[in-house]
Design a protein around this motif. Structure first.
Motif, mmCIF file in Angstrom:
data_model
loop_
_atom_site.group_PDB
_atom_site.id
_atom_site.type_symbol
_atom_site.label_atom_id
_atom_site.label_comp_id
_atom_site.label_asym_id
_atom_site.label_seq_id
_atom_site.Cartn_x
_atom_site.Cartn_y
_atom_site.Cartn_z
ATOM 1 N N PRO A 1 0.936 -1.267 -0.085
ATOM 2 C CA PRO A 1 0.030 0.096 0.065
ATOM 3 C C PRO A 1 0.890 1.377 -0.123
ATOM 4 O O PRO A 1 0.430 2.272 -0.623
ATOM 5 C CB PRO A 1 -0.644 -0.284 1.284
ATOM 6 C CG PRO A 1 -0.376 -1.299 2.023
ATOM 7 C CD PRO A 1 0.591 -1.894 1.237
ATOM 8 N N MET A 2 2.133 1.234 0.744
ATOM 9 C CA MET A 2 2.811 2.289 1.077
ATOM 10 C C MET A 2 3.436 2.822 -0.413
ATOM 11 O O MET A 2 3.466 4.307 -0.661
ATOM 12 C CB MET A 2 3.589 2.434 1.888
ATOM 13 C CG MET A 2 4.457 3.654 2.492
ATOM 14 S SD MET A 2 3.137 5.009 3.116
ATOM 15 C CE MET A 2 2.951 4.808 4.869
ATOM 16 N N ALA A 3 3.901 1.936 -1.019
ATOM 17 C CA ALA A 3 4.419 2.552 -2.435
ATOM 18 C C ALA A 3 3.655 2.991 -3.342
ATOM 19 O O ALA A 3 3.736 4.022 -3.840
ATOM 20 C CB ALA A 3 5.361 1.105 -2.852
ATOM 21 N N THR A 4 2.448 2.308 -3.385
ATOM 22 C CA THR A 4 1.240 3.025 -4.245
ATOM 23 C C THR A 4 0.866 4.244 -4.058
ATOM 24 O O THR A 4 0.991 5.265 -4.764
ATOM 25 C CB THR A 4 0.009 2.016 -4.211
ATOM 26 O OG1 THR A 4 0.466 0.660 -4.359
ATOM 27 C CG2 THR A 4 -1.009 2.536 -5.030
ATOM 28 N N TRP A 5 0.837 4.492 -2.514
ATOM 29 C CA TRP A 5 0.582 5.864 -1.996
ATOM 30 C C TRP A 5 1.314 6.833 -2.072
ATOM 31 O O TRP A 5 1.352 8.103 -2.630
ATOM 32 C CB TRP A 5 0.115 5.686 -0.588
ATOM 33 C CG TRP A 5 -0.448 6.631 0.681
ATOM 34 C CD1 TRP A 5 0.077 6.638 1.734
ATOM 35 C CD2 TRP A 5 -1.324 7.557 0.219
ATOM 36 N NE1 TRP A 5 -0.423 7.743 2.512
ATOM 37 C CE2 TRP A 5 -1.320 8.307 1.404
ATOM 38 C CE3 TRP A 5 -1.961 8.170 -0.972
ATOM 39 C CZ2 TRP A 5 -2.187 9.506 1.602
ATOM 40 C CZ3 TRP A 5 -2.851 9.268 -0.585
ATOM 41 C CH2 TRP A 5 -2.915 9.936 0.431
ATOM 42 N N MET A 6 2.637 6.621 -2.020
ATOM 43 C CA MET A 6 3.919 7.473 -2.187
ATOM 44 C C MET A 6 4.119 7.748 -3.663
ATOM 45 O O MET A 6 4.310 8.893 -3.938
ATOM 46 C CB MET A 6 5.224 6.831 -1.489
ATOM 47 C CG MET A 6 5.376 6.630 -0.087
ATOM 48 S SD MET A 6 5.520 8.357 0.788
ATOM 49 C CE MET A 6 6.004 7.777 2.335
#
Ligand SMILES: Cc1cc2nc3c(=O)[nH]c(=O)nc-3n(C[C@H](O)[C@H](O)[C@H](O)COP(=O)(O)OP(=O)(O)OC[C@H]3O[C@@H](n4cnc5c(N)ncnc54)[C@H](O)[C@@H]3O)c2cc1C
Length: 437
Positions: free
Chosen positions: A378-383
């Protein structure tokens, strides 16, 4: 243990590539320029390309291998809502308010990912299945209960229940645990299909991608424009994003020196009977255990087999040697797996930063996001999305991770020579704790 655990046609490519093979793109000449160049085609790079392309900016992804070759098509597909950094130590380091902002951002990354999958109709088998964190000792169970009380005290948006040993049978068919924590609101997906879906949406929105175009250097001219050097020629760009995470090489050496690439290993079992799967994973949860060197086990997205991971950081006799060890670990948790065969064994690299936190920022005019410490789906997509927003000049691109120093260590060049010793120490600590019970 015998070699007969290998199914006929055993593969050392990720299981995920069966249903989501890496695209083989035609090697067309690179364009002389692009408005934005993005280095790396994983979730970070592809998500930023999607956001930029939807806003009308011309984005070109340069990938050293086939699209999505890195962690984004190799991971376990666990979709969590927490940072890897434990909240207690983070609170002590940064204070409650700053720590809570970072922790809340991880919850936000989960919300963004699940909304994106729904809005874009990405068929990647996402299920909101909850995660069972099995306590391997009574002490671990007690720590989890303390953590849960702390989440409530601080007001973190984390919903979980403690499941005592006497009731864990409805979550997990194993006697190895002293109960555990059931983390609600977490899910799982097929990481390869999710990546292909994201890439498809970015390309359909106008983003370009060039495969086998390894970036060997990034130069900033006096006019503020960049020249991105690759093995297949140069591309000029107004803006550059580096999204290479654990696969960062010497061409992006400044980032490589700030990350510790750690190998993670997984195997897939042969198809198992629904009755057996139901006995082992009755709740359909994703499972991780509580050891420092964790083991994780999940159902495949089509509910036909198990994906097993663990034994992080050290090589053990190549893909087959590692498969034998993971098979033994899984059979210790579920003795009924002792005669089950494996169809796949593969590895992937995730990137740990020295402060155990993700990083987003600007270096020499180049934007970057990386260092998700093994929980980057999730964090890579969000970043990546917010990198795109930043280049668009949107205030929504701001993150609580902005402005944080991206630390390295003296003489560290990106080669994690200390990892085998560190993992041996963790294994030793795990064995002592298991012995104490
Ligand atoms: C085995 C494994 C299991 C994991 N399980 C989970 C999980 O269950 N849940 C979770 O949240 N996270 C998990 N992770 C972490 C998650 O997969 C990553 O954090 C995430 O995929 C990172 O995405 P990324 O786009 O930043 O990097 P990547 O997907 O690694 O992409 C980086 C890309 O950059 C390319 N590249 C590198 N150098 C260059 C260069 N010089 N020029 C051009 N291209 C270059 C690489 O080839 C690579 O394709 C796991 C990771 C691994 C390895």
């Amino acid at each position: 243990m015998a070699d007969n655990i290998f199914a006929p046609g055993f593969k050392t490519d990720p299981y995920w590539w069966d249903a989501a093979p890496r695209p083989k793109l035609e090697l067309a000449p690179l364009p002389a320029e692009s408005d934005v160049v993005i280095v790396g085609s994983g979730y970070t790079g592809t998500s930023s390309a999607l956001t930029l392309a939807r806003a009308g900016r011309k984005a070109l992804i340069l990938e050293a291998e086939d699209p999505g070759y890195g962690a984004s098509s190799r991971n376990a597909g666990y979709v969590g809502r927490m940072l890897w950094h434990k909240f207690g130590p983070l609170e002590r380091k940064l204070g409650p308010a700053a720590a809570a902002k970072l922790a809340d951002d991880a919850v936000e990354s989960h919300r963004y990912l699940t909304t994106l999958i729904e809005q874009e109709q990405i068929a990647c088998g996402y299920v909101n299945c909850s995660r069972f964190i099995g306590a391997r000792t009574q002490g671990h169970f007690d720590h989890f209960a303390e953590d849960l009380a702390m989440f409530a005290r601080v007001g973190l948006n984390i919903q979980a229940d403690m499941i005592p040993r006497s009731a864990q049978g409805k979550e997990i068919g194993s006697e190895k645990f002293y109960g555990g924590m059931l983390l609600h609101g977490t899910g799982s997906l097929h990481p390869g299909l999710y990546h292909l879906g994201l890439l498809d949406r970015a390309r359909r929105s106008g983003a370009g991608i060039a495969a086998h175009a390894r970036v060997t250097g990034i130069e900033r001219g006096k006019d503020g424009k960049f020249t991105v050097h690759t093995e297949r020629g140069n591309v000029r760009a107004n803006d550059v994003i580096v999204a290479t995470n654990a696969y960062s090489d010497k061409g992006v050496g400044w980032y490589r020196r700030r990350l510790v690439p750690v190998k993670l290993f997984q195997v897939a079992t042969e198809p198992l009977s629904p009755q057996l799967l139901n006995r082992l994973m009755p709740g359909g949860r994703t499972l991780i255990d509580s050891l420092m060197n964790i083991t994780w086990i999940r159902l495949s997205p089509d509910n036909t087999r198990l994906i097993i991971g663990g034994r992080t950081g050290v090589e053990e006799g190549g893909a087959k040697g590692k498969a034998l060890k993971l098979h033994a670990d899984a059979s210790e948790i579920f003795p009924e797996l002792a005669d089950v065969k494996l169809t796949h064994s593969w590895e992937g690299q995730c990137a740990f930063s020295f402060d155990k936190l993700p990083h987003i920022g600007v270096h020499d005019g180049v934007n970057y996001a990386m260092g998700y410490c093994g929980v980057g789906l999730p964090m890579a997509t969000w970043m990546g999305h917010r990198l795109g927003l930043k280049l668009l000049g949107k205030v929504e691109g701001a993150t609580p991770f902005d402005g944080r120093r991206f630390p390295t260590r003296p003489f560290y060049n990106g080669e994690p020579w200390f990892l085998p010793a560190m993992m041996a120490y963790y294994d030793f600590k795990d064995r002592i704790e298991l012995w104490r019970g």
